[in-house]
Scaffold this motif. Structure first.
Motif, PDB file in Angstrom:
ATOM      1  N   MET A   1       0.203  -0.350 -10.008  1.00  0.00           N
ATOM      2  CA  MET A   1      -0.721  -0.943 -11.017  1.00  0.00           C
ATOM      3  C   MET A   1      -2.038  -1.085 -10.512  1.00  0.00           C
ATOM      4  SD  MET A   1      -0.279  -2.846  -8.336  1.00  0.00           S
ATOM      5  CE  MET A   1      -1.302  -4.301  -8.274  1.00  0.00           C
ATOM      6  N   ALA A   2      -2.466  -0.352  -9.487  1.00  0.00           N
ATOM      7  CA  ALA A   2      -3.868   0.060  -9.223  1.00  0.00           C
ATOM      8  C   ALA A   2      -4.020   1.040  -8.225  1.00  0.00           C
ATOM      9  CB  ALA A   2      -4.449  -1.317  -8.316  1.00  0.00           C
ATOM     10  N   ILE A   3      -5.321   1.692  -8.177  1.00  0.00           N
ATOM     11  CA  ILE A   3      -5.770   2.777  -7.418  1.00  0.00           C
ATOM     12  C   ILE A   3      -6.545   2.006  -6.265  1.00  0.00           C
ATOM     13  CG2 ILE A   3      -6.808   5.171  -7.158  1.00  0.00           C
ATOM     14  CD1 ILE A   3      -5.804   5.741 -10.139  1.00  0.00           C
ATOM     15  N   VAL A   4      -6.354   2.208  -5.021  1.00  0.00           N
ATOM     16  CA  VAL A   4      -6.976   1.845  -3.965  1.00  0.00           C
ATOM     17  C   VAL A   4      -8.434   2.597  -3.748  1.00  0.00           C
ATOM     18  CG1 VAL A   4      -7.069   1.032  -1.578  1.00  0.00           C
ATOM     19  CG2 VAL A   4      -4.956   0.834  -2.831  1.00  0.00           C
ATOM     20  N   ASP A   5      -9.438   1.909  -3.988  1.00  0.00           N
ATOM     21  CA  ASP A   5     -10.790   2.330  -3.466  1.00  0.00           C
ATOM     22  C   ASP A   5     -11.160   2.405  -1.940  1.00  0.00           C
ATOM     23  OD1 ASP A   5     -11.702   3.141  -6.195  1.00  0.00           O
ATOM     24  OD2 ASP A   5     -12.180   0.964  -6.463  1.00  0.00           O
ATOM     25  N   SER A   6     -10.907   1.075  -1.437  1.00  0.00           N
ATOM     26  CA  SER A   6     -11.113   0.915  -0.175  1.00  0.00           C
ATOM     27  C   SER A   6     -10.450  -0.547   0.561  1.00  0.00           C
ATOM     28  CB  SER A   6     -12.563   0.623   0.320  1.00  0.00           C
ATOM     29  OG  SER A   6     -12.863  -0.381  -0.511  1.00  0.00           O
ATOM     30  N   TRP A   7     -10.154  -0.422   1.586  1.00  0.00           N
ATOM     31  CA  TRP A   7     -10.101  -1.982   2.243  1.00  0.00           C
ATOM     32  C   TRP A   7     -10.573  -2.157   3.587  1.00  0.00           C
ATOM     33  CZ3 TRP A   7      -5.561   1.688   2.357  1.00  0.00           C
ATOM     34  CH2 TRP A   7      -5.052   1.936   3.360  1.00  0.00           C
ATOM     35  N   ASP A   8     -10.767  -3.320   3.932  1.00  0.00           N
ATOM     36  CA  ASP A   8     -11.214  -3.539   5.310  1.00  0.00           C
ATOM     37  C   ASP A   8     -10.310  -4.698   6.089  1.00  0.00           C
ATOM     38  OD1 ASP A   8     -12.504  -6.637   5.145  1.00  0.00           O
ATOM     39  OD2 ASP A   8     -12.571  -5.743   3.227  1.00  0.00           O
ATOM     40  N   ILE A   9     -10.374  -4.765   7.375  1.00  0.00           N
ATOM     41  CA  ILE A   9      -9.647  -5.679   7.977  1.00  0.00           C
ATOM     42  C   ILE A   9     -10.594  -6.046   9.215  1.00  0.00           C
ATOM     43  CG2 ILE A   9      -7.936  -5.925   9.924  1.00  0.00           C
ATOM     44  CD1 ILE A   9      -6.306  -3.736   8.551  1.00  0.00           C
TER      45      ILE A   9
ATOM     46  N   ARG B   1     -11.241   0.160   6.740  1.00  0.00           N
ATOM     47  CA  ARG B   1     -10.275   0.854   7.361  1.00  0.00           C
ATOM     48  C   ARG B   1      -9.973   2.057   6.575  1.00  0.00           C
ATOM     49  NH1 ARG B   1      -6.735  -1.311  11.524  1.00  0.00           N
ATOM     50  NH2 ARG B   1      -8.279  -3.008  12.594  1.00  0.00           N
TER      51      ARG B   1
ATOM     52  N   LEU C   1       0.917  -1.027   0.111  1.00  0.00           N
ATOM     53  CA  LEU C   1      -0.086   0.031  -0.035  1.00  0.00           C
ATOM     54  C   LEU C   1       0.944   1.328  -0.020  1.00  0.00           C
ATOM     55  CD1 LEU C   1      -2.375  -1.177   2.773  1.00  0.00           C
ATOM     56  CD2 LEU C   1      -3.113  -0.879   0.147  1.00  0.00           C
TER      57      LEU C   1
ATOM     58  N   GLU D   1      -1.282  -1.307   7.304  1.00  0.00           N
ATOM     59  CA  GLU D   1      -2.663  -1.672   7.017  1.00  0.00           C
ATOM     60  C   GLU D   1      -3.718  -0.657   7.550  1.00  0.00           C
ATOM     61  OE1 GLU D   1      -2.399  -5.272   9.132  1.00  0.00           O
ATOM     62  OE2 GLU D   1      -3.494  -4.360  10.740  1.00  0.00           O
TER      63      GLU D   1
ATOM     64  N   LEU E   1      -1.755   0.906  -5.271  1.00  0.00           N
ATOM     65  CA  LEU E   1      -0.739  -0.573  -4.871  1.00  0.00           C
ATOM     66  C   LEU E   1       0.432  -0.384  -5.792  1.00  0.00           C
ATOM     67  CD1 LEU E   1      -3.680  -3.429  -4.721  1.00  0.00           C
ATOM     68  CD2 LEU E   1      -2.323  -2.606  -2.960  1.00  0.00           C
TER      69      LEU E   1
ATOM     70  N   VAL F   1      -1.490   3.610 -14.181  1.00  0.00           N
ATOM     71  CA  VAL F   1      -2.739   3.683 -14.240  1.00  0.00           C
ATOM     72  C   VAL F   1      -3.518   5.122 -14.030  1.00  0.00           C
ATOM     73  CG1 VAL F   1      -3.275   1.251 -13.301  1.00  0.00           C
ATOM     74  CG2 VAL F   1      -2.743   3.166 -11.701  1.00  0.00           C
ATOM     75  N   GLY F   2      -2.755   5.892 -14.339  1.00  0.00           N
ATOM     76  CA  GLY F   2      -3.030   7.434 -14.265  1.00  0.00           C
ATOM     77  C   GLY F   2      -3.583   7.815 -12.924  1.00  0.00           C
TER      78      GLY F   2
END
Lengths: 98, 98, 98, 98, 98
Positions: free
Chosen positions: C79-87, C92, C3, C32, C56, C47-48
């Motif tokens: 290689m990716a734009i993060v929208d969200s993550w959970d734990i 989070r 991240l 995290e 990521l 990825v702009g």
């Protein structure tokens, strides 16, 4: 390569199919005095090593350059069992004959 | 490979096209006692793992040697779900049947 | 993958010719909880992504598995734009709609 | 590459067959002042280095890009013997003629 | 990639033949403020960099993706000379015109 000591095995039934039949060994990292450094790695055994043996572990893409691991998702392999090593001409470790 | 515990998932809509459909899991690193080391990695799931499961994570180019990740910009993959491991002949971890 | 948060850009006119046209982003590592760990990496954007976005980053040879970076001397790619993550089922992080 | 000092050799009779005939050297990491950092690595010798010599060690897949190590499970190679280095135009190390 | 500062050169006459003619530079790692972190790496120069210049260093297999380093046992390459970088829209470094 890093010096390591095989201390256990990891069992994983559900895995990438190409890994079927491989043995996953738990290997503790050793320094040049044979002392454990506190780190460990799970490595595929390519040479018939067993618990208690000191080994060399290769990591990264080099871990796939054995007959056992070719083209498989394996990033650490035991590719040699250590008989002995010396530093400055003095033997630091020699495998016992037990 | 490293021992890890799946603790969550990461959602990323905008990504390299080849990654479409893959699941990104948040995995905490574990030591040989199953204790969290404080580190974590985002790994692609190749074996149907879920939150709470203990897994093996392969990194680097080896992370691309699964059907799910072949030729993709993925440097960490969950390639096995851990059932158990032992150290010195004693079981340190066994997956519960829940 | 790790991240990260895009915090800036690096300009380099004189470079290996194959890198012409790529954008080098300065990315801070996050844990995290979305907290900066103190480390950073310069990654090519595939990825702009833009400043302030959580992303990521894939490293090593996997950083060359995008259309932008194929066969180029690039060891880190967004290689990716993060929208969200959970734990543990709890969110989070979620990208704001600004 | 990292600066290192060859301090010993590792003997391993039982190993992946492709490694037959290679020499495994114990190499201590050095910093830019030639001071040991406390770390070490076991590297295959590709250039005829011997105990006491300062060397360059390449790791990862690059360790397989020598005639000696091609396609072998080797993740560290001695690919050069260091004659000297300078910092800011001042010589920090020069190999003695002994 | 990592930010670095070229501080010196390493001379090695005896080396893997494919490395003939390459320049080995001693590069100190920098953080995002341009401050030295205490680490260093020996990297092959692919872009005509010189002492005092701030550069980007790519490592691992990506270090072989330049005209200078292709298929050679080189795990770190200077693939760009840094002109400037900014963080949060503010310039943190700009190369002087000297």
């Amino acid at each position: 390569m890093n010096l390591g000591k095989v201390v256990g095995t990891v069992v994983a039934t559900r895995k990438e199919p190409s890994l079927e039949g491989l043995r996953f060994m738990l290997v503790r990292h050793l320094d040049e005095n044979g002392k454990e450094t506190g780190g460990q790695v799970v490595a595929v055994d390519a040479v018939g090593s067993g618990p208690g043996e000191l080994v060399l572990v290769a990591t990264g893409s080099s871990a796939r350059q054995t007959l056992a691991t070719d083209k498989k998702p394996c990033d650490a392999v035991i590719m040699a069992i250590v008989d002995s090593w010396d530093i400055g001409g003095k033997e630091r470790y020699r495998k016992s004959d037990d």
